[in-house]
Design an enzyme around this catalytic site. Structure first.
Site, mmCIF file in Angstrom:
data_model
loop_
_atom_site.group_PDB
_atom_site.id
_atom_site.type_symbol
_atom_site.label_atom_id
_atom_site.label_comp_id
_atom_site.label_asym_id
_atom_site.label_seq_id
_atom_site.Cartn_x
_atom_site.Cartn_y
_atom_site.Cartn_z
ATOM 1 N N SER A 70 35.985 37.918 42.941
ATOM 2 C CA SER A 70 34.764 37.943 43.767
ATOM 3 C C SER A 70 33.512 37.688 42.919
ATOM 4 O O SER A 70 32.693 38.567 42.728
ATOM 5 C CB SER A 70 34.654 39.242 44.572
ATOM 6 O OG SER A 70 34.972 40.397 43.831
ATOM 7 N N GLY B 14 35.469 41.431 38.678
ATOM 8 C CA GLY B 14 35.454 41.160 37.237
ATOM 9 C C GLY B 14 36.191 39.862 36.964
ATOM 10 O O GLY B 14 36.865 39.312 37.847
ATOM 11 N N LEU B 15 36.062 39.399 35.735
ATOM 12 C CA LEU B 15 36.687 38.134 35.337
ATOM 13 C C LEU B 15 38.213 38.196 35.450
ATOM 14 O O LEU B 15 38.795 39.290 35.438
ATOM 15 C CB LEU B 15 36.328 37.839 33.875
ATOM 16 C CG LEU B 15 34.863 37.506 33.582
ATOM 17 C CD1 LEU B 15 34.609 37.577 32.079
ATOM 18 C CD2 LEU B 15 34.494 36.138 34.132
ATOM 19 N N SER B 16 38.829 37.043 35.503
ATOM 20 C CA SER B 16 40.292 36.982 35.442
ATOM 21 C C SER B 16 40.726 37.596 34.112
ATOM 22 O O SER B 16 40.128 37.313 33.068
ATOM 23 C CB SER B 16 40.732 35.511 35.519
ATOM 24 O OG SER B 16 42.130 35.429 35.388
ATOM 25 N N SER C 221 40.377 40.672 33.328
ATOM 26 C CA SER C 221 39.531 41.821 32.943
ATOM 27 C C SER C 221 40.290 43.142 33.108
ATOM 28 O O SER C 221 39.954 44.137 32.470
ATOM 29 C CB SER C 221 38.231 41.845 33.765
ATOM 30 O OG SER C 221 38.517 41.939 35.145
ATOM 31 N N GLY C 222 41.302 43.153 33.982
ATOM 32 C CA GLY C 222 42.097 44.371 34.172
ATOM 33 C C GLY C 222 42.056 44.912 35.586
ATOM 34 O O GLY C 222 42.556 46.009 35.850
ATOM 35 N N LYS C 223 41.514 44.145 36.524
ATOM 36 C CA LYS C 223 41.397 44.621 37.909
ATOM 37 C C LYS C 223 42.749 45.026 38.488
ATOM 38 O O LYS C 223 42.915 46.147 38.974
ATOM 39 C CB LYS C 223 40.765 43.532 38.813
ATOM 40 C CG LYS C 223 39.382 43.089 38.424
ATOM 41 C CD LYS C 223 38.864 41.995 39.341
ATOM 42 C CE LYS C 223 39.660 40.724 39.351
ATOM 43 N NZ LYS C 223 39.744 40.007 38.052
#
Ligand code: ADP
Length: 206
Positions: free
Chosen positions: A110, A36-38, A40-42
């Site tokens: 990624s 997911g985007l920077s 996004s909450g990963k």
């Protein structure tokens, strides 16, 4: 998968097959691949999930994008080639953890579909489960959060090749799990992941 550079190297098969190892350890390895985007909450969700799994006695270990770039991948930047190598290495490491019986939780942007497909193929070739977790947060929300101030810098032209601004993010087409963080709390996302892992039989260490 890249071919080894070295010649005269022969794979040494250990005494324990993966299934036997997992049975003896009462564990079941897999890779949960967050993308997911920077912002996004990963990392937030991945670390909350890791903590909850370990508290429950399940072997889990998180490989975080920025953390890995401090060590194993310290020699890599953000060019397309370096991003590809970053994902290749971490895919190999996650695969080793999954093979060892650990729930490997990776949190890397990624951004390229082809790179993620290679990591999936690597796991499939080894008979190891690979679950893609799409942390689907609109860029406007990520930018408003901007936890590291990176969007601000990218908009100001101080960071080049920033995913979502001037470098593409290729969203997964059929992720195993999708988390909508603009609508659900961190706790709700963790509960959703725990439910999916339990349903698929990964929480046997509990
Ligand atoms: P990434 O690892 O994808 O770059 P981070 O986890 O570092 O993202 O940052 C996400 C930010 O968004 C954190 O500051 C987190 O507290 C915040 N946030 C707000 N709401 C949520 C939510 N529902 N799920 C995940 N993160 C959230």
């Amino acid at each position: 998968m890249s071919e080894p550079k070295a010649e005269n190297i022969v794979w040494h098969q250990g005494e324990l097959a993966h299934a036997e190892r997992c049975r003896l350890l009462n564990a079941r390895g897999c890779t949960l691949w967050f993308t997911g985007l920077s912002g996004s909450g990963k990392s937030t969700i991945a670390s909350a999930l890791e903590a909850e799994l370990v508290r429950r006695g399940v072997f889990a270990y998180r490989l975080d994008g920025d953390n890995v770039r401090h060590g194993l991948n310290a020699n890599l930047g953000f060019s397309a080639g370096d991003r590809e190598e970053n994902i290749r290495r971490i895919g190999e490491v996650a695969k080793l953890f999954a093979d060892a019986g650990v729930i490997a939780i990776t949190s890397f942007i990624s951004p390229y579909r082809a790179d993620r497909a290679k990591v999936r193929a690597l796991h499939e070739a080894a008979g190891l489960p690979f679950l893609e977790v799409f942390v689907n947060t609109p860029i406007e929300v990520c930018e408003a959060r901007d936890p590291k101030g990176l969007y601000k810098k990218a908009r100001a032209g101080e960071i080049k090749g920033f995913t979502g601004i001037d470098d593409p993010y290729e969203a997964p087409e059929s992720p195993e799990i999708e988390l909508l963080t603009a609508e659900k709390s961190v706790e709700a996302s963790v509960a959703r992941l725990l439910g999916s892992l339990a349903d698929a039989g990964y929480l046997i260490g509990e």
